[in-house]
Design an enzyme around this catalytic site. Structure first.
Site, mmCIF file in Angstrom:
data_model
loop_
_atom_site.group_PDB
_atom_site.id
_atom_site.type_symbol
_atom_site.label_atom_id
_atom_site.label_comp_id
_atom_site.label_asym_id
_atom_site.label_seq_id
_atom_site.Cartn_x
_atom_site.Cartn_y
_atom_site.Cartn_z
ATOM 1 N N SER A 6 95.092 12.994 36.537
ATOM 2 C CA SER A 6 94.903 13.946 37.630
ATOM 3 C C SER A 6 96.142 14.487 38.013
ATOM 4 O O SER A 6 96.994 13.602 38.537
ATOM 5 C CB SER A 6 94.202 13.309 38.789
ATOM 6 O OG SER A 6 94.493 13.982 39.910
ATOM 7 N N HIS A 29 92.580 16.299 34.288
ATOM 8 C CA HIS A 29 91.603 16.323 35.486
ATOM 9 C C HIS A 29 91.869 16.946 36.620
ATOM 10 O O HIS A 29 93.176 16.777 37.031
ATOM 11 C CB HIS A 29 91.661 14.661 35.901
ATOM 12 C CG HIS A 29 90.451 14.371 36.732
ATOM 13 N ND1 HIS A 29 89.262 14.148 36.474
ATOM 14 C CD2 HIS A 29 90.603 14.317 38.219
ATOM 15 C CE1 HIS A 29 88.517 14.028 37.672
ATOM 16 N NE2 HIS A 29 89.311 13.926 38.616
ATOM 17 N N ASP A 31 91.486 18.198 40.129
ATOM 18 C CA ASP A 31 90.968 17.788 41.361
ATOM 19 C C ASP A 31 90.563 18.791 42.213
ATOM 20 O O ASP A 31 91.588 19.591 42.618
ATOM 21 C CB ASP A 31 91.657 16.888 42.268
ATOM 22 C CG ASP A 31 91.425 15.391 41.522
ATOM 23 O OD1 ASP A 31 92.359 14.699 41.148
ATOM 24 O OD2 ASP A 31 90.220 14.937 41.403
ATOM 25 N N MET A 33 89.222 20.497 45.978
ATOM 26 C CA MET A 33 88.679 20.199 47.191
ATOM 27 C C MET A 33 88.509 21.198 48.034
ATOM 28 O O MET A 33 89.658 22.081 48.046
ATOM 29 C CB MET A 33 89.596 19.096 47.674
ATOM 30 C CG MET A 33 89.837 17.853 46.751
ATOM 31 S SD MET A 33 90.793 16.755 47.716
ATOM 32 C CE MET A 33 91.432 15.582 46.321
ATOM 33 N N HIS A 60 86.598 18.453 38.537
ATOM 34 C CA HIS A 60 86.274 17.441 39.491
ATOM 35 C C HIS A 60 85.771 18.227 40.694
ATOM 36 O O HIS A 60 86.932 18.289 41.453
ATOM 37 C CB HIS A 60 86.852 16.158 39.662
ATOM 38 C CG HIS A 60 86.384 15.181 40.766
ATOM 39 N ND1 HIS A 60 87.268 14.212 41.154
ATOM 40 C CD2 HIS A 60 85.387 15.068 41.258
ATOM 41 C CE1 HIS A 60 86.631 13.522 42.262
ATOM 42 N NE2 HIS A 60 85.306 14.110 42.115
ATOM 43 N N MET A 62 85.315 18.611 44.449
ATOM 44 C CA MET A 62 84.815 17.611 45.484
ATOM 45 C C MET A 62 84.645 18.873 46.781
ATOM 46 O O MET A 62 85.362 19.070 47.557
ATOM 47 C CB MET A 62 85.951 16.901 45.927
ATOM 48 C CG MET A 62 86.144 15.838 45.067
ATOM 49 S SD MET A 62 87.630 14.752 44.957
ATOM 50 C CE MET A 62 88.712 16.081 43.902
ATOM 51 N N MET A 134 83.465 6.998 41.360
ATOM 52 C CA MET A 134 84.851 6.950 42.260
ATOM 53 C C MET A 134 84.979 5.609 42.468
ATOM 54 O O MET A 134 83.963 4.934 42.872
ATOM 55 C CB MET A 134 84.489 8.035 43.590
ATOM 56 C CG MET A 134 84.238 9.394 43.047
ATOM 57 S SD MET A 134 85.804 10.105 42.193
ATOM 58 C CE MET A 134 86.920 9.768 43.401
ATOM 59 N N ASP A 168 87.532 7.003 38.281
ATOM 60 C CA ASP A 168 88.488 7.752 39.268
ATOM 61 C C ASP A 168 88.951 7.217 40.374
ATOM 62 O O ASP A 168 88.049 7.202 41.405
ATOM 63 C CB ASP A 168 87.752 9.168 39.486
ATOM 64 C CG ASP A 168 88.757 10.205 39.814
ATOM 65 O OD1 ASP A 168 88.504 11.281 40.083
ATOM 66 O OD2 ASP A 168 90.008 9.975 40.205
HETATM 67 C C1 DX5 Z 1 90.505 11.665 44.562
HETATM 68 C C2 DX5 Z 1 90.631 12.242 43.285
HETATM 69 C C3 DX5 Z 1 91.339 11.415 42.210
HETATM 70 C C4 DX5 Z 1 92.687 10.956 42.628
HETATM 71 C C5 DX5 Z 1 93.264 9.838 41.475
HETATM 72 O O1 DX5 Z 1 89.695 12.359 45.464
HETATM 73 O O2 DX5 Z 1 89.552 12.846 42.550
HETATM 74 O O3 DX5 Z 1 91.402 12.142 41.118
HETATM 75 O O4 DX5 Z 1 93.454 12.378 42.610
HETATM 76 O O5 DX5 Z 1 94.607 9.742 42.090
HETATM 77 P P1 DX5 Z 1 94.932 7.953 41.925
HETATM 78 O O6 DX5 Z 1 94.876 7.681 40.516
HETATM 79 O O7 DX5 Z 1 96.277 8.179 42.732
HETATM 80 O O8 DX5 Z 1 93.987 7.501 42.968
HETATM 81 ZN ZN ZN Z 2 89.384 13.245 40.660
#
Ligand code: DX5
Ligand code: ZN
Length: 211
Positions: A6, A29, A31, A33, A60, A62, A134, A168
């Site tokens: 990520s 990956h 992320d 948000m 991903h 969110m 998750m 994740d």
């Molecule tokens: C959290 C993300 C993850 C996170 C993973 O909401 O979806 O992908 O960034 O990072 P680590 O490995 O630091 O938990």
């Molecule tokens: Zn993620």
């Protein structure tokens, strides 16, 4: 086990070098948000389309309304797009999974750290190409791994899901083998990898590949 770093915790002031340091990964990956589904705001496709990724990318989402984002992430070239069942509920999830498949991308569904896997109905189980489990509460990198996520993977496998399972959140080389043994195919790793010296990351990725 495969690994999908990520980039949430990458050093964006030198993103090119950061991406080079993880070129041995299986995919990257992203992320995404929206500040509503999670109390954090990250990257949209408009910014990401300026980045040259060395590997296949997955999004991903969110976000509260994933339907609003899929076209831009398909256009970005994501091979897999996964969204949260908690944001859509079951009926919308079913139609969105069908839509993603009809658009030729791998359709993923995500269950958050505290969500019961029963939210994944049998119809969703039969439709999803990937389930993202998750192992933290979505929203931030660097959180502690939630062991309960391992039982969810075993439950999904026991229910006959043979597609790809990704995990994740909070994954590192200490918990990687139990993650793999639970039935996970691909691990998302953020802070554990990006906190390391870029020169060590190739070795770390290879270490994940052999667990
Ligand atoms: C959290 C993300 C993850 C996170 C993973 O909401 O979806 O992908 O960034 O990072 P680590 O490995 O630091 O938990
Ligand atoms: Zn993620």
């Amino acid at each position: 086990m495969k690994i999908s770093p990520s980039i949430l915790d990458a050093d964006f002031s030198q993103l090119g070098e950061e991406l080079d340091s993880i070129s041995g990964a299986d995919r990257i990956h992203l992320d995404v948000m929206d500040g509503q589904y999670v109390p954090n705001l990250t990257l949209g496709a408009g910014i990401l389309k300026k980045v040259k990724f060395p590997r296949e990318i997955e999004a991903h989402l969110m976000v509260l309304n994933p339907e609003n984002f899929i076209e831009s992430f398909i256009a970005l070239g994501c091979k897999t797009i996964t969204f949260h069942i908690e944001a859509t509920g079951i009926p919308r999830a079913i139609s969105l999974l069908k839509k993603l498949k009809s658009r030729g991308v791998l359709a993923g569904i995500t269950i958050d750290g505290f969500t019961d896997p029963d939210w994944i109905s049998d119809e969703i189980l039969s439709l999803a190409d990937q389930i993202l489990v998750m192992s933290v509460k979505s929203g931030f990198g660097g959180q502690k791994f939630m062991d309960a996520a391992l039982l969810k993977v075993e439950d999904l496998r026991a229910r006959g899901f043979t597609g790809e399972i990704e995990m994740d959140g909070g994954i590192n080389l200490e918990n990687a083998s139990e993650v793999s043994k639970s039935g996970v195919d691909i691990a998302v790793v953020g802070s554990f990898l990006f906190k390391k010296d870029p020169k060590e990351r190739g070795e770390i990725i290879r270490a994940f590949h052999v667990v």
